[in-house]
Motif scaffolding. Structure first.
Motif, PDB file in Angstrom:
ATOM      1  N   PHE A 195       0.839  -1.187   0.000  1.00 37.95           N
ATOM      2  CA  PHE A 195       0.000   0.000   0.000  1.00 37.95           C
ATOM      3  C   PHE A 195       0.879   1.243   0.000  1.00 37.95           C
ATOM      4  O   PHE A 195       1.906   1.289   0.683  1.00 37.95           O
ATOM      5  CB  PHE A 195      -0.912   0.006   1.235  1.00 37.95           C
ATOM      6  CG  PHE A 195      -1.814  -1.193   1.313  1.00 37.95           C
ATOM      7  CD1 PHE A 195      -2.955  -1.262   0.535  1.00 37.95           C
ATOM      8  CD2 PHE A 195      -1.526  -2.254   2.155  1.00 37.95           C
ATOM      9  CE1 PHE A 195      -3.795  -2.364   0.594  1.00 37.95           C
ATOM     10  CE2 PHE A 195      -2.348  -3.359   2.228  1.00 37.95           C
ATOM     11  CZ  PHE A 195      -3.496  -3.417   1.434  1.00 37.95           C
ATOM     12  N   THR A 196       0.444   2.258  -0.718  1.00 35.79           N
ATOM     13  CA  THR A 196       1.184   3.508  -0.759  1.00 35.79           C
ATOM     14  C   THR A 196       1.004   4.263   0.551  1.00 35.79           C
ATOM     15  O   THR A 196       0.039   4.023   1.297  1.00 35.79           O
ATOM     16  CB  THR A 196       0.696   4.410  -1.904  1.00 35.79           C
ATOM     17  OG1 THR A 196      -0.664   4.777  -1.651  1.00 35.79           O
ATOM     18  CG2 THR A 196       0.832   3.727  -3.260  1.00 35.79           C
ATOM     19  N   GLU A 207       0.116   7.295   0.806  1.00 32.38           N
ATOM     20  CA  GLU A 207      -1.126   8.061   0.679  1.00 32.38           C
ATOM     21  C   GLU A 207      -2.336   7.208   1.056  1.00 32.38           C
ATOM     22  O   GLU A 207      -3.254   7.691   1.727  1.00 32.38           O
ATOM     23  CB  GLU A 207      -1.286   8.611  -0.750  1.00 32.38           C
ATOM     24  CG  GLU A 207      -0.319   9.702  -1.105  1.00 32.38           C
ATOM     25  CD  GLU A 207       1.078   9.205  -1.507  1.00 32.38           C
ATOM     26  OE1 GLU A 207       1.974  10.045  -1.628  1.00 32.38           O
ATOM     27  OE2 GLU A 207       1.278   7.993  -1.672  1.00 32.38           O
ATOM     28  N   PHE A 208      -2.354   5.948   0.616  1.00 29.28           N
ATOM     29  CA  PHE A 208      -3.458   5.049   0.947  1.00 29.28           C
ATOM     30  C   PHE A 208      -3.520   4.811   2.449  1.00 29.28           C
ATOM     31  O   PHE A 208      -4.590   4.881   3.063  1.00 29.28           O
ATOM     32  CB  PHE A 208      -3.292   3.720   0.202  1.00 29.28           C
ATOM     33  CG  PHE A 208      -4.395   2.730   0.488  1.00 29.28           C
ATOM     34  CD1 PHE A 208      -5.562   2.749  -0.258  1.00 29.28           C
ATOM     35  CD2 PHE A 208      -4.267   1.788   1.507  1.00 29.28           C
ATOM     36  CE1 PHE A 208      -6.585   1.836   0.001  1.00 29.28           C
ATOM     37  CE2 PHE A 208      -5.284   0.883   1.775  1.00 29.28           C
ATOM     38  CZ  PHE A 208      -6.441   0.909   1.014  1.00 29.28           C
ATOM     39  N   LYS A 209      -2.356   4.540   3.058  1.00 25.82           N
ATOM     40  CA  LYS A 209      -2.312   4.284   4.499  1.00 25.82           C
ATOM     41  C   LYS A 209      -2.800   5.495   5.285  1.00 25.82           C
ATOM     42  O   LYS A 209      -3.563   5.362   6.244  1.00 25.82           O
ATOM     43  CB  LYS A 209      -0.885   3.939   4.929  1.00 25.82           C
ATOM     44  CG  LYS A 209      -0.389   2.622   4.391  1.00 25.82           C
ATOM     45  CD  LYS A 209       1.063   2.425   4.780  1.00 25.82           C
ATOM     46  CE  LYS A 209       1.639   1.147   4.215  1.00 25.82           C
ATOM     47  NZ  LYS A 209       3.031   0.960   4.640  1.00 25.82           N
ATOM     48  N   GLU A 259      -4.752   7.962   4.215  1.00 26.95           N
ATOM     49  CA  GLU A 259      -6.193   8.163   3.980  1.00 26.95           C
ATOM     50  C   GLU A 259      -7.015   7.206   4.844  1.00 26.95           C
ATOM     51  O   GLU A 259      -7.980   7.614   5.482  1.00 26.95           O
ATOM     52  CB  GLU A 259      -6.517   7.942   2.499  1.00 26.95           C
ATOM     53  CG  GLU A 259      -8.002   7.942   2.184  1.00 26.95           C
ATOM     54  CD  GLU A 259      -8.693   9.268   2.423  1.00 26.95           C
ATOM     55  OE1 GLU A 259      -9.917   9.269   2.649  1.00 26.95           O
ATOM     56  OE2 GLU A 259      -8.014  10.311   2.384  1.00 26.95           O
ATOM     57  N   ALA A 260      -6.619   5.946   4.881  1.00 35.01           N
ATOM     58  CA  ALA A 260      -7.345   4.972   5.692  1.00 35.01           C
ATOM     59  C   ALA A 260      -7.268   5.330   7.175  1.00 35.01           C
ATOM     60  O   ALA A 260      -8.268   5.267   7.893  1.00 35.01           O
ATOM     61  CB  ALA A 260      -6.781   3.568   5.450  1.00 35.01           C
ATOM     62  N   PHE A 270     -12.265  -0.542   3.189  1.00 37.22           N
ATOM     63  CA  PHE A 270     -11.086  -0.530   2.323  1.00 37.22           C
ATOM     64  C   PHE A 270     -10.643  -1.935   1.907  1.00 37.22           C
ATOM     65  O   PHE A 270      -9.656  -2.084   1.189  1.00 37.22           O
ATOM     66  CB  PHE A 270      -9.923   0.170   3.018  1.00 37.22           C
ATOM     67  CG  PHE A 270      -9.989   1.666   2.953  1.00 37.22           C
ATOM     68  CD1 PHE A 270      -9.316   2.360   1.963  1.00 37.22           C
ATOM     69  CD2 PHE A 270     -10.704   2.394   3.892  1.00 37.22           C
ATOM     70  CE1 PHE A 270      -9.369   3.736   1.901  1.00 37.22           C
ATOM     71  CE2 PHE A 270     -10.764   3.769   3.845  1.00 37.22           C
ATOM     72  CZ  PHE A 270     -10.089   4.452   2.839  1.00 37.22           C
TER      73      PHE A 270
END
Length: 93
Positions: A20-21, A23-25, A27-28, A46
């Motif tokens: 996971f990027t 940014e994804f981490k 955001e989550a 997610f």
């Protein structure tokens, strides 16, 4: 790929691990922090494991606390990613 019985559960060896990027981490993690929703709810939304999300939330809260203690605004996920890539380039030079 071979499948093995481990504790009554079939496990496929060599399965691809998801990455996971940042940014994804982030955001989550912020879905949990900002909305007050549970880790379980956000993990389900997610399609990720709760055990993956818990450390992301913990790390983001620590990052936010560190920024607040210095009086700075926390960096956005994009800014953190840029800073990390800049450091990586500087270290490899």
């Amino acid at each position: 790929m071979p499948t093995y019985d481990v504790g009554g559960e079939d496990v496929t060896m060599g399965a691809t691990r998801r990455k996971f990027t940042l940014e994804f981490k982030t955001e989550a993690a912020h879905r949990v922090i900002d909305s007050g929703r549970s880790v379980a709810e956000v993990a389900k939304e997610f399609s990720i494991a709760e055990d993956s999300l818990y450390p992301w939330v913990r790390d983001e809260r620590r990052r936010m606390e560190a920024a607040a203690s210095t009086g700075d605004e926390p960096l956005s996920a994009a800014e953190v990613g840029l800073a990390q890539s800049d450091l990586g380039l500087a270290q490899n030079s």
